[in-house]
Write a protein that holds these residues in place. Structure first.
Motif, PDB file in Angstrom:
ATOM      1  N   TRP A  75      -3.639  24.012  15.317  1.00 23.63           N
ATOM      2  CA  TRP A  75      -3.894  25.444  15.526  1.00 23.63           C
ATOM      3  C   TRP A  75      -4.762  25.990  14.408  1.00 23.63           C
ATOM      4  N   MET A  79      -5.515  29.775  18.045  1.00 21.90           N
ATOM      5  CA  MET A  79      -6.193  28.876  18.962  1.00 21.90           C
ATOM      6  C   MET A  79      -5.808  27.417  18.714  1.00 21.90           C
ATOM      7  N   ASN A  80      -5.441  26.726  19.775  1.00 24.47           N
ATOM      8  CA  ASN A  80      -5.128  25.301  19.667  1.00 24.47           C
ATOM      9  C   ASN A  80      -6.403  24.514  19.953  1.00 24.47           C
ATOM     10  N   ARG A  83      -6.575  21.718  22.574  1.00 20.52           N
ATOM     11  CA  ARG A  83      -6.364  22.000  23.992  1.00 20.52           C
ATOM     12  C   ARG A  83      -7.342  23.037  24.511  1.00 20.52           C
ATOM     13  N   SER A  84      -8.344  23.417  23.702  1.00 20.94           N
ATOM     14  CA  SER A  84      -9.236  24.492  24.123  1.00 20.94           C
ATOM     15  C   SER A  84     -10.424  23.960  24.896  1.00 20.94           C
ATOM     16  N   SER A  85     -11.023  24.861  25.666  1.00 21.45           N
ATOM     17  CA  SER A  85     -12.220  24.478  26.422  1.00 21.45           C
ATOM     18  C   SER A  85     -13.414  24.428  25.490  1.00 21.45           C
ATOM     19  N   GLN A  88     -14.568  27.911  24.407  1.00 22.47           N
ATOM     20  CA  GLN A  88     -13.723  28.532  23.368  1.00 22.47           C
ATOM     21  C   GLN A  88     -14.020  27.928  22.003  1.00 22.47           C
TER      22      GLN A  88
END
Lengths: 499, 281, 325
Positions: A75, A79-80, A83-85, A88
């Motif tokens: 994190w 925001m992780n 696992r983000s697009s 992002q």
């Protein structure tokens, strides 16, 4: 804050990071220290979402491939990043999170000038109203550098540009990967100040092997070894009262590298040609060498008695490797002589080379047993010797290992195999060219131990080329410097040549 | 004397030897099969659409397209394989000459390769082909002579890299002969690259020879998929194009794709990297 | 100070002049080394008619095969220098005049197709190479692999069938309507319409070469620190693709272009034949069919000169770019 939870990262099947977890709160700086190849740079890139690959499903095992895969979470604030697009991640980079990397020659776009880099950075983040020249002035980049392309910049100058670029957007999270390695002491101070400046508003992660830098910047220190965090805590605890043996070794090694101690030096002083030669040993007699009319070595003379070690120190480009290849017969001697002195007789020297990159020294399609069998066959030795040789260098002798291809060996295993191959040829002298620089700490001490053993027990002469002061100290009976093609064996204490 | 070595060389050469054996068997089978088929002869059934009698229809002079397709298959493939082999042999000979022959020889070889690189060979080939209407051997010679130099540009750097590796230095220093080093150190190391080059050559040769067939520049008696496609050109405005053009074109494309896929597999298992492939197209 | 590009131009000139001279010699001697002479072949062809001895002798001098070899060569070279490439009997026109009419059409096709396949190849290759193994890469690489395996003439024929004959939205052959319009605008429009299919066929054939090149380079570039750092700074989209990937691809593309010019001219030949496009390829093909060796020789020499010229210029630009870094 930055929070990493049970991060595992693999390249194909090979683990780079294993079960890494830590937290960095606002105003804190975590320094990650460790050896090269320990997975530090992968950690920095993971936090920026710069690793291409895929997430492993629950319970999934990584398969052999040439891709990255990972599990766990990281994190940055809310925001992780794991696992983000893509969109992002792109919105986060350069805006809330900044990355400073070591200034290698390829760190900046070779087709853009310094000014264009800064302008591009400002434009990309909607800061066009700011003046790129002012940003540069803040980072101590003088005007004359602005129209230059990266090929015309020194490492320190590139580092300053990288710092300016990373700090342009006042990121909340700052990740630094060896940010001062290329700087001189003056610019290092400027850089350190700029990292301290405003650090109470940031979460900072510093990746370095520079303990001194970690001490000055970090509030917390983590020790990364082979992808695992072996120790983490407040910096004074870890740096001054380390719990794990590994950390203690690491700190000791770094301290030694930092403060050179006096080494055994030649008794004869600055003129090796006058040295008394008696007994058995390797003689280099006025060796000169030039490549394409450029003089590389001039009139190198030395005597290495059997059972002793001569260490030759020198930076990169000083001609170390050329001299090593001349001694071991890989390169034709242009001028001068190399021979073995047996009492008063001159003999043709039998010398084996232990090179810097063991993998390059063996055919990659050979198996372990092929390597030894070839050496024994060519030197007309006994084929049954192979297992004894492996034993001597501490390698296993089971069929499984004997059938492994050399390209599948680790650096330490490969280097030991090269030593075994060298011993198979029953040399009078070993020439080792940076034999430990590509190895981790454990493999390094093992290889040095083996070298010491064969030198003493078998009465071999050892010529060790290195820039590793500690290695030279632990083996050498005599230390010389190779500087601008001449060999200097001075009485003065050895200055710091390790960079 | 070196009996213990055979496993090494065997495993390195296994795939390629297998592939070679397979293609030879396929070709023999193709030749026998085409022998057992009815002759590729003219008949009064001109431009007959595909039917039970003529599976893929007939062409403008009443020849059965299916029979032609099968009969042309081994010739087309054999032509490509032989051409590729000859070109590769020439390239390897020139590369070895350049690698072992010292700076002067190397300079000369590189110069020749440079000159061949700028020669618009396709035009010369056209001129020659128009003149002599090459048959099987003629095509092999023409295509190999104009195709080998590209391989040198790939093979020579790889060969030089392997020659200057430390394992070769070590073996030479220990008294091993050049032949020994070549057999046990260099050849196994560059074998994947050689196979990659061979496959590229096969593609190039197949494409070029098909082009000559298509233009009607080859010996009219030489039946290849390319020359079959030429039949279709006169019939584009009738329905006949479908059975005249598509079968040979499809067969040729499948062959080319197949070679490309084998090559991909090879480059992934340590053969040519993307950079060394001079022309995948 | 002399600009470096001029030095590169000069140094590349000598080797190409030598190559050109060798080619001219080859083109001159080959027919004379091969069995039969052009007149005999010409006479044995479909066009043959009964000739008297004096007529055959006249034809001989027209083909430039009268007299000794040295005399022939001298005559041939001196004619070449003044631009006289001989006289084409089937076309009843000087070869130079025929070529002058044909070359612009060939160059038009190449000039229109080159930007198309270069940009498409670069854009597709960069996109695929940025994330190898991803969906776009798998689809694009699969498609291009298939395209690369269709011989150029087959692709051209299929395009011709699809858009010229089965669904006739575009003209199937020629470069202009039979009776070109007097209105220059209308005429340009017609020329453009006729060029669409040949240009497309040519681009399809060439695009795979540059796609694979760009993809391979982009995969390597994606691992290079300066690109990773730029991503880390938030550089993305168009800027990343042009200033970082595209700019680095430029020298490699130029080098490949100069290497593959021969292939391009070979492909244009097939395309022109399929579409009956009145360029040099079509001219050469007809010369082969008519056994018009004078025209064939002249066309080969001129086209070879053209290839060498283009290759020379591209090489010089590429070398000076590479030197700049």
């Amino acid at each position: 804050m930055i929070r990493v939870e049970q991060l595992n990262l693999f390249f194909g099947e090979r683990p780079l990071l294993q079960d890494v977890s830590f937290e960095i709160g606002r105003g804190q700086t975590l320094a990650i220290i460790g050896e090269p190849g320990g997975g530090k740079t992968s950690l920095a890139r993971s936090l920026m979402g710069l690793i291409q690959g895929r997430r492993l499903a629950a319970q999934e095992k990584p398969l052999p491939s040439s891709h990255f895969c990972w599990s766990g979470d990281a994190w940055l604030g809310e925001m992780n990043v794991l696992r983000s697009s893509r969109a992002q991640l792109q919105a986060m980079r350069g805006r809330s999170a900044g990355l400073i990397v070591q200034a290698l020659s390829d760190a900046l776009n070779p087709h853009l000038t310094v000014l264009q880099h800064v302008q591009e950075m400002l434009r990309a983040h909607g800061l066009s109203e700011r003046d790129a020249r002012e940003e540069c002035a803040i980072g101590n980049i003088p005007d004359r550098l602005l129209p230059r392309y990266p090929t015309a910049l020194s490492g320190g100058e590139i580092q300053r540009v990288l710092t300016v670029l990373a700090l342009a957007n006042s990121p909340e999270f700052l990740i630094m990967d060896e940010p001062t390695a290329a700087l001189d002491s003056f610019n290092r101070e400027i850089a350190i100040r700029s990292f301290q400046n405003g650090s109470e508003q940031r979460c900072q992660m510093l990746i370095t092997h520079d303990i001194e830098l970690a001490r000055r910047l970090a509030t917390h220190v983590g020790v990364l070894r082979k992808g695992r965090l072996t120790e983490i805590g407040p910096s004074e605890d870890v740096l001054d009262r380390p719990r794990s043996i590994y950390t203690q070794q690491l700190l000791k090694l770094r301290r030694n590298a930092g403060n050179p101690m006096p080494l055994p030096v030649s008794s004869s002083g600055g003129n090796p040609a006058l040295e008394v030669r008696s007994g058995n040993g390797l003689v280099m007699d006025r060796l000169s060498h030039s490549i394409e009319n450029r003089g590389l070595l001039s009139k190198i003379s030395a005597f290495v008695p059997a059972g002793s070690c001569l260490a030759i120190l020198g930076g990169s480009g000083s001609g170390k490797t050329t001299l090593a290849r001349l001694l071991s017969g890989y390169e034709k001697v242009q001028e001068g002589y190399v021979y073995w002195q047996n009492g008063t007789e001159r003999e043709k020297s039998v010398i084996a080379l232990i090179p810097q990159h063991p993998h390059r020294a063996m055919a990659s399609h050979f198996s372990v047993s092929d390597v030894l069998k070839e050496a024994l066959m060519l030197s007309r030795g006994d084929q049954a010797e192979a297992n004894r040789l492996l034993d001597r260098v501490g390698l296993p002798t089971d069929t499984d290992f004997l059938n492994r291809k050399t390209r599948e060996l680790s650096g330490g295993e490969a280097q030991r195999l090269v030593i075994a191959r060298a011993l198979a040829t029953r040399p009078q002298c070993l020439v080792a060219d940076e034999p430990t620089s590509a190895l981790d700490m454990q493999a390094r001490s093992h290889v040095l131990e083996i070298l010491r053993g064969v030198m003493r027990n078998r009465k071999m002469a050892l010529v060790l080329f290195t820039h590793d002061q500690a290695a030279a100290r632990s083996l050498a009976d005599k230390v010389c410097h190779l500087e601008q093609g001449t060999l200097i064996c001075s009485e003065a204490p050895v200055t710091n040549v390790a960079s | 004397m070196l009996g213990y070595w055979s496993p090494v060389t065997q495993s390195a050469g296994f795939v390629s030897k297998g592939a070679l054996a397979a293609s030879v068997i396929l070709m023999m089978a193709g030749f026998t099969l085409s022998e057992s088929l009815p002759a590729y002869k003219t008949s009064p059934d001109v431009l007959h659409p595909p039917s039970a009698e003529y599976w893929l229809g007939t062409n403008g002079i009443g020849q059965d397209v299916f029979i032609g397709l099968v009969r042309a298959a081994p010739i087309t493939i054999f032509l490509a394989l032989v051409t590729a082999t000859v070109a590769l042999a020439l390239a390897l000979a020139a590369s070895s000459l350049a690698a072992f022959g010292g700076p002067a020889v190397r300079g000369a070889v590189l110069r020749v390769v440079d000159v061949l690189q700028v020669i618009p060979s396709i035009l010369l080939l056209l001129l020659l082909a128009a003149w002599i209407q090459p048959g099987f051997l003629g095509l092999v010679v023409l295509l190999a002579l104009t195709g080998w130099h590209e391989d040198v540009r790939v093979a020579l750097p790889i060969l030089l890299r392997e020659l200057t590796r430390e394992n070769v230095h070590f073996a030479r220093r220990m008294g091993a002969s050049r032949t020994y080093c070549l057999r046990h150190h260099i050849l196994p190391a560059i074998w994947p690259a050689i196979v990659g080059l061979f496959l590229q050559n096969v593609r190039q040769a197949a494409l070029k020879s098909a082009g000559f067939g298509f233009l009607g520049l080859t010996d009219p008696r030489l039946l290849t998929w390319g020359s079959m496609m030429q039949d279709a050109m006169e019939h584009l405005y009738t329905d006949a194009w479908a059975w005249l053009l598509l079968p040979p074109a499809g067969a040729l494309s499948l062959f080319l794709i197949g070679i490309l896929i084998i090559g991909e597999g090879y480059s992934q298992s340590g053969g040519l990297t993307g950079k060394e492939q001079y022309d995948p197209g | 100070m002399v600009p470096p590009i001029l030095i590169n131009l000069l140094s590349g000139l000598s080797v190409r002049l030598l190559v050109f001279f060798l080619l001219v010699l080859l083109v001159f001697f080959l027919p004379r080394l091969l069995p039969g002479d052009p007149v005999a072949i010409f006479l044995s062809s479909d066009l043959s008619r009964d000739l008297s001895g004096s007529e055959a002798e006249e034809l001989r001098s027209q083909f430039g095969v009268a007299g000794g070899w040295l005399q022939q060569l001298g005559e041939y070279l001196s004619n070449l220098v003044v631009g006289d490439l001989g006289y084409s009997v089937p076309h009843a026109a000087p070869v130079s005049q025929l070529l002058k009419a044909a070359i612009p059409w060939t160059l038009l096709l190449i000039a229109c197709a080159a930007p198309l396949f270069l940009i498409a190849g670069a854009a597709g290759g960069i996109e695929a190479g940025k994330a190898p193994g991803a969906l776009f890469d798998r689809v694009a690489t699969g498609t291009v692999t298939v395209i690369a395996s269709i011989p150029p003439f087959t692709a051209a024929v299929l395009l011709l069938l699809a858009f010229g004959i089965l669904w006739p939205v575009l003209p199937a052959g020629g470069a202009e309507p039979l009776f070109p319009s007097d209105n220059p605008l209308q005429r340009d429009f017609d020329v453009a319409r006729h060029a669409v299919l040949p240009v497309l066929a040519l681009s399809l054939h060439e695009v795979s070469r540059f796609y694979f090149l760009a993809r391979g380079e982009a995969i390597t570039l994606s691992q290079r620190p300066f690109i990773i750092n730029a991503c880390g700074r938030g550089i993305k989209g168009w800027r990343l693709r042009t200033a970082y990937y595209g700019r680095s691809l430029f020298p490699v593309f130029l080098a490949r272009m100069s290497d593959s010019l021969t292939g391009l001219f070979g492909a244009v030949l097939f395309v022109e034949i399929v579409f009956s496009y009145p360029g040099t390829g079509h001219l050469i093909y007809n010369a082969i069919l008519d056994r018009d060796y004078v025209l064939l020789q002249g066309a080969v020499i001129v086209m070879a000169g053209l290839v060498l010229l283009l290759n020379w210029i591209i090489d010089a630009v590429a070398t000076s770019l590479a030197r700049r870094g």
